[in-house]
Motif scaffolding. Structure first.
Motif, PDB file in Angstrom:
ATOM      1  N   VAL A 216     -12.117   8.878   9.988  1.00 49.74           N
ATOM      2  CA  VAL A 216     -11.833   7.470  10.284  1.00 49.74           C
ATOM      3  C   VAL A 216     -11.589   6.672   9.008  1.00 49.74           C
ATOM      4  O   VAL A 216     -10.650   5.876   8.924  1.00 49.74           O
ATOM      5  CB  VAL A 216     -12.974   6.843  11.111  1.00 49.74           C
ATOM      6  CG1 VAL A 216     -12.792   5.326  11.224  1.00 49.74           C
ATOM      7  CG2 VAL A 216     -13.011   7.457  12.503  1.00 49.74           C
ATOM      8  N   ASP A 217     -12.456   6.878   8.014  1.00 50.00           N
ATOM      9  CA  ASP A 217     -12.300   6.125   6.767  1.00 50.00           C
ATOM     10  C   ASP A 217     -10.938   6.388   6.124  1.00 50.00           C
ATOM     11  O   ASP A 217     -10.256   5.462   5.653  1.00 50.00           O
ATOM     12  CB  ASP A 217     -13.410   6.480   5.784  1.00 50.00           C
ATOM     13  CG  ASP A 217     -14.767   5.976   6.231  1.00 50.00           C
ATOM     14  OD1 ASP A 217     -14.798   5.114   7.135  1.00 50.00           O
ATOM     15  OD2 ASP A 217     -15.788   6.443   5.699  1.00 50.00           O
ATOM     16  N   ALA A 218     -10.535   7.657   6.105  1.00 50.15           N
ATOM     17  CA  ALA A 218      -9.233   8.005   5.523  1.00 50.15           C
ATOM     18  C   ALA A 218      -8.097   7.398   6.333  1.00 50.15           C
ATOM     19  O   ALA A 218      -7.096   6.931   5.770  1.00 50.15           O
ATOM     20  CB  ALA A 218      -9.078   9.525   5.465  1.00 50.15           C
ATOM     21  N   PHE A 219      -8.248   7.378   7.658  1.00 46.62           N
ATOM     22  CA  PHE A 219      -7.226   6.775   8.524  1.00 46.62           C
ATOM     23  C   PHE A 219      -7.081   5.286   8.234  1.00 46.62           C
ATOM     24  O   PHE A 219      -5.966   4.771   8.095  1.00 46.62           O
ATOM     25  CB  PHE A 219      -7.601   7.004   9.987  1.00 46.62           C
ATOM     26  CG  PHE A 219      -6.785   6.198  10.960  1.00 46.62           C
ATOM     27  CD1 PHE A 219      -5.454   6.510  11.215  1.00 46.62           C
ATOM     28  CD2 PHE A 219      -7.343   5.109  11.626  1.00 46.62           C
ATOM     29  CE1 PHE A 219      -4.696   5.763  12.108  1.00 46.62           C
ATOM     30  CE2 PHE A 219      -6.596   4.358  12.526  1.00 46.62           C
ATOM     31  CZ  PHE A 219      -5.270   4.688  12.761  1.00 46.62           C
TER      32      PHE A 219
ATOM     33  N   ALA B 133      -4.154   0.614   5.637  1.00 48.26           N
ATOM     34  CA  ALA B 133      -4.139  -0.516   4.701  1.00 48.26           C
ATOM     35  C   ALA B 133      -3.187  -0.273   3.539  1.00 48.26           C
ATOM     36  O   ALA B 133      -2.394  -1.151   3.178  1.00 48.26           O
ATOM     37  CB  ALA B 133      -5.554  -0.772   4.186  1.00 48.26           C
ATOM     38  N   ALA B 134      -3.236   0.928   2.963  1.00 51.80           N
ATOM     39  CA  ALA B 134      -2.471   1.199   1.748  1.00 51.80           C
ATOM     40  C   ALA B 134      -1.010   1.497   2.019  1.00 51.80           C
ATOM     41  O   ALA B 134      -0.121   0.973   1.335  1.00 51.80           O
ATOM     42  CB  ALA B 134      -3.108   2.370   0.991  1.00 51.80           C
ATOM     43  N   GLU B 135      -0.719   2.317   3.014  1.00 53.52           N
ATOM     44  CA  GLU B 135       0.654   2.755   3.245  1.00 53.52           C
ATOM     45  C   GLU B 135       1.414   1.875   4.235  1.00 53.52           C
ATOM     46  O   GLU B 135       2.625   1.719   4.118  1.00 53.52           O
ATOM     47  CB  GLU B 135       0.657   4.206   3.743  1.00 53.52           C
ATOM     48  CG  GLU B 135       0.088   5.202   2.737  1.00 53.52           C
ATOM     49  CD  GLU B 135       0.130   6.634   3.249  1.00 53.52           C
ATOM     50  OE1 GLU B 135       0.883   6.891   4.218  1.00 53.52           O
ATOM     51  OE2 GLU B 135      -0.586   7.484   2.698  1.00 53.52           O
ATOM     52  N   ARG B 136       0.723   1.324   5.188  1.00 50.61           N
ATOM     53  CA  ARG B 136       1.398   0.531   6.214  1.00 50.61           C
ATOM     54  C   ARG B 136       1.174  -0.963   6.066  1.00 50.61           C
ATOM     55  O   ARG B 136       1.713  -1.750   6.831  1.00 50.61           O
ATOM     56  CB  ARG B 136       0.958   0.997   7.604  1.00 50.61           C
ATOM     57  CG  ARG B 136       1.278   2.472   7.851  1.00 50.61           C
ATOM     58  CD  ARG B 136       1.185   2.841   9.292  1.00 50.61           C
ATOM     59  NE  ARG B 136       1.586   4.219   9.517  1.00 50.61           N
ATOM     60  CZ  ARG B 136       1.597   4.815  10.704  1.00 50.61           C
ATOM     61  NH1 ARG B 136       1.218   4.136  11.778  1.00 50.61           N
ATOM     62  NH2 ARG B 136       1.979   6.076  10.816  1.00 50.61           N
TER      63      ARG B 136
ATOM     64  N   VAL C 234      10.650 -15.123   2.116  1.00 41.02           N
ATOM     65  CA  VAL C 234       9.374 -15.154   2.828  1.00 41.02           C
ATOM     66  C   VAL C 234       8.763 -13.760   2.818  1.00 41.02           C
ATOM     67  O   VAL C 234       9.470 -12.769   3.000  1.00 41.02           O
ATOM     68  CB  VAL C 234       9.581 -15.624   4.292  1.00 41.02           C
ATOM     69  CG1 VAL C 234       8.292 -15.481   5.089  1.00 41.02           C
ATOM     70  CG2 VAL C 234      10.072 -17.060   4.319  1.00 41.02           C
ATOM     71  N   ARG C 235       7.464 -13.688   2.609  1.00 39.29           N
ATOM     72  CA  ARG C 235       6.744 -12.417   2.706  1.00 39.29           C
ATOM     73  C   ARG C 235       6.052 -12.367   4.064  1.00 39.29           C
ATOM     74  O   ARG C 235       5.183 -13.179   4.366  1.00 39.29           O
ATOM     75  CB  ARG C 235       5.715 -12.291   1.589  1.00 39.29           C
ATOM     76  CG  ARG C 235       5.009 -10.926   1.558  1.00 39.29           C
ATOM     77  CD  ARG C 235       3.988 -10.880   0.431  1.00 39.29           C
ATOM     78  NE  ARG C 235       4.636 -10.978  -0.867  1.00 39.29           N
ATOM     79  CZ  ARG C 235       5.142  -9.939  -1.528  1.00 39.29           C
ATOM     80  NH1 ARG C 235       5.102  -8.728  -0.990  1.00 39.29           N
ATOM     81  NH2 ARG C 235       5.703 -10.106  -2.707  1.00 39.29           N
ATOM     82  N   GLY C 236       6.468 -11.410   4.896  1.00 38.65           N
ATOM     83  CA  GLY C 236       5.960 -11.335   6.256  1.00 38.65           C
ATOM     84  C   GLY C 236       4.939 -10.243   6.459  1.00 38.65           C
ATOM     85  O   GLY C 236       4.239  -9.836   5.531  1.00 38.65           O
ATOM     86  N   LYS C 237       4.865  -9.748   7.679  1.00 42.26           N
ATOM     87  CA  LYS C 237       3.888  -8.725   8.037  1.00 42.26           C
ATOM     88  C   LYS C 237       4.108  -7.463   7.209  1.00 42.26           C
ATOM     89  O   LYS C 237       5.236  -7.069   6.961  1.00 42.26           O
ATOM     90  CB  LYS C 237       3.996  -8.381   9.526  1.00 42.26           C
ATOM     91  CG  LYS C 237       3.381  -9.425  10.456  1.00 42.26           C
ATOM     92  CD  LYS C 237       3.380  -8.924  11.885  1.00 42.26           C
ATOM     93  CE  LYS C 237       2.651  -9.890  12.814  1.00 42.26           C
ATOM     94  NZ  LYS C 237       2.637  -9.388  14.206  1.00 42.26           N
ATOM     95  N   GLY C 238       3.003  -6.845   6.835  1.00 46.61           N
ATOM     96  CA  GLY C 238       3.093  -5.610   6.067  1.00 46.61           C
ATOM     97  C   GLY C 238       3.672  -5.787   4.678  1.00 46.61           C
ATOM     98  O   GLY C 238       4.082  -4.824   4.043  1.00 46.61           O
ATOM     99  N   GLY C 239       3.712  -7.050   4.203  1.00 44.99           N
ATOM    100  CA  GLY C 239       4.261  -7.309   2.879  1.00 44.99           C
ATOM    101  C   GLY C 239       5.769  -7.249   2.813  1.00 44.99           C
ATOM    102  O   GLY C 239       6.349  -7.318   1.726  1.00 44.99           O
ATOM    103  N   ARG C 240       6.439  -7.127   3.989  1.00 45.70           N
ATOM    104  CA  ARG C 240       7.902  -7.049   3.993  1.00 45.70           C
ATOM    105  C   ARG C 240       8.493  -8.422   3.674  1.00 45.70           C
ATOM    106  O   ARG C 240       8.081  -9.433   4.252  1.00 45.70           O
ATOM    107  CB  ARG C 240       8.405  -6.542   5.346  1.00 45.70           C
ATOM    108  CG  ARG C 240       8.028  -5.094   5.653  1.00 45.70           C
ATOM    109  CD  ARG C 240       8.712  -4.624   6.927  1.00 45.70           C
ATOM    110  NE  ARG C 240       8.256  -5.360   8.082  1.00 45.70           N
ATOM    111  CZ  ARG C 240       7.223  -4.999   8.837  1.00 45.70           C
ATOM    112  NH1 ARG C 240       6.524  -3.920   8.531  1.00 45.70           N
ATOM    113  NH2 ARG C 240       6.857  -5.710   9.891  1.00 45.70           N
ATOM    114  N   GLU C 241       9.481  -8.426   2.793  1.00 48.52           N
ATOM    115  CA  GLU C 241      10.145  -9.677   2.424  1.00 48.52           C
ATOM    116  C   GLU C 241      11.465  -9.819   3.162  1.00 48.52           C
ATOM    117  O   GLU C 241      12.130  -8.827   3.464  1.00 48.52           O
ATOM    118  CB  GLU C 241      10.385  -9.724   0.915  1.00 48.52           C
ATOM    119  CG  GLU C 241       9.104  -9.812   0.095  1.00 48.52           C
ATOM    120  CD  GLU C 241       9.393  -9.955  -1.382  1.00 48.52           C
ATOM    121  OE1 GLU C 241      10.493  -9.525  -1.816  1.00 48.52           O
ATOM    122  OE2 GLU C 241       8.528 -10.487  -2.112  1.00 48.52           O
TER     123      GLU C 241
END
Length: 303
Positions: A6-9, A14-17, A174-181
């Motif tokens: 679970v922790d790795a998931f 958080a990190a990749e998505r 604008v920086r949106g969800k998931g850090g997408r600009e």
């Protein structure tokens, strides 16, 4: 729960998505609930089969959880067990064939164009307004102009830096969800309202276009909700009908009603999937019927 990956998931989410903190918290609760239910049956996420997960989901329905909550839990489980399979922690994915309960997709709530006009007009302060009252309405004016002209999420609006207004003419980054600009349009009216607020707030030395009580922090969602509530009352609108997301829906609905393309709207709203944007097709039905009536070669023929 770390032995079950679970922790790795959660770290991967958080990190990749770029999953938001609230999403991580929801996934943590969902997986803890599933883990407890499986443990009561003498199972773990690494040993549970498809039937065990079906029984767990059936239990959620018997508990009276809303279909939307059940669907969110299932989405979490599908991602989690796919992660376990890909990482070699399980030889299979027991959640692969599980189906979510049917959801009745509600039509988005939106304001009419005259109501938006009334709302913006209500942001003009009275001649005898106090400086605090005048600034509060100036904040409302800039925020509402930008929400309606650009279709921003409230989180995107409140996190805007002051420099966003100085981007390319007519556009804003604008920086949106998931850090997408993404680039969104910024009308001349919205830019003028934002610049007026910036001039008034010059002494605050805040990096944010909409500073909070502390100049070093952006305005909170709760703080903006109070401003929106007051402006709705001034405009003669029911505050329960108004929210930042209603303005986003109004932006999308009115664009489509005036002929905008659905794909273009997807880009403007920052939707990763066109299916999310398709909730707005309800406003296109009348236009499509009119197009058939006017242009189909058999439309004017009668029996």
């Amino acid at each position: 729960m770390s032995a079950s990956g679970v922790d790795a998931f959660l770290e991967m989410q958080a990190a990749e998505r770029g999953a938001a903190l609230n999403t991580i918290r929801a996934y943590t609760r969902d997986l803890a609930d599933m883990d407890a239910a499986l443990h009561a049956r003498g199972m773990t996420p690494l040993t549970a089969g498809e039937s065990d997960l079906r029984d767990y989901l059936s239990g959620l329905a018997r508990q009276g959880l809303a279909a939307r909550t059940q669907a969110r839990r299932l989405s979490c489980l599908k991602q989690y067990f796919l992660f376990l399979a890909r990482e070699g922690m399980r030889p299979d994915n027991p959640a692969a064939l599980l189906e979510a309960p049917r959801l009745d997709a509600p039509l988005p709530r939106f304001l009419s164009e005259p109501e938006v006009t009334e709302l913006l007009a209500a942001c003009v302060p009275e001649p005898d307004a106090t400086p605090a009252r005048g600034r509060r309405l100036m904040v409302a004016k800039a925020a509402l102009e930008m929400l309606y002209a650009s279709g921003l999420r409230i989180s995107e609006l409140l996190s805007l830096p002051r420099r966003a207004v100085d981007a390319a003419p007519g556009m804003m980054l604008v920086r949106g969800k998931g850090g997408r600009e993404r680039m969104v349009p910024m009308s001349a009216r919205a830019r003028a309202a934002a610049r007026a607020l910036m001039a008034l707030d010059a002494g605050r030395e805040s990096p944010y276009l909409f500073p909070g009580r502390s100049a070093r922090q952006p305005m909170t969602r709760q703080g903006f909700d109070r401003i929106l509530h007051d402006v709705a009352l001034r405009a003669g609108l029911d505050p329960q009908r108004l929210s930042p997301h209603v303005l986003r829906h109004s932006f999308a609905t009115h664009l489509l009603a005036h002929g905008a393309d659905l794909r273009a709207l997807q880009v403007l709203l920052g939707h990763a999937d066109i299916a999310t944007t398709q909730i707005y097709t309800h406003v296109m039905l009348d236009r499509l019927r009119d197009a058939v009536a006017q242009h189909h070669p058999l439309a004017q023929q009668h029996d």
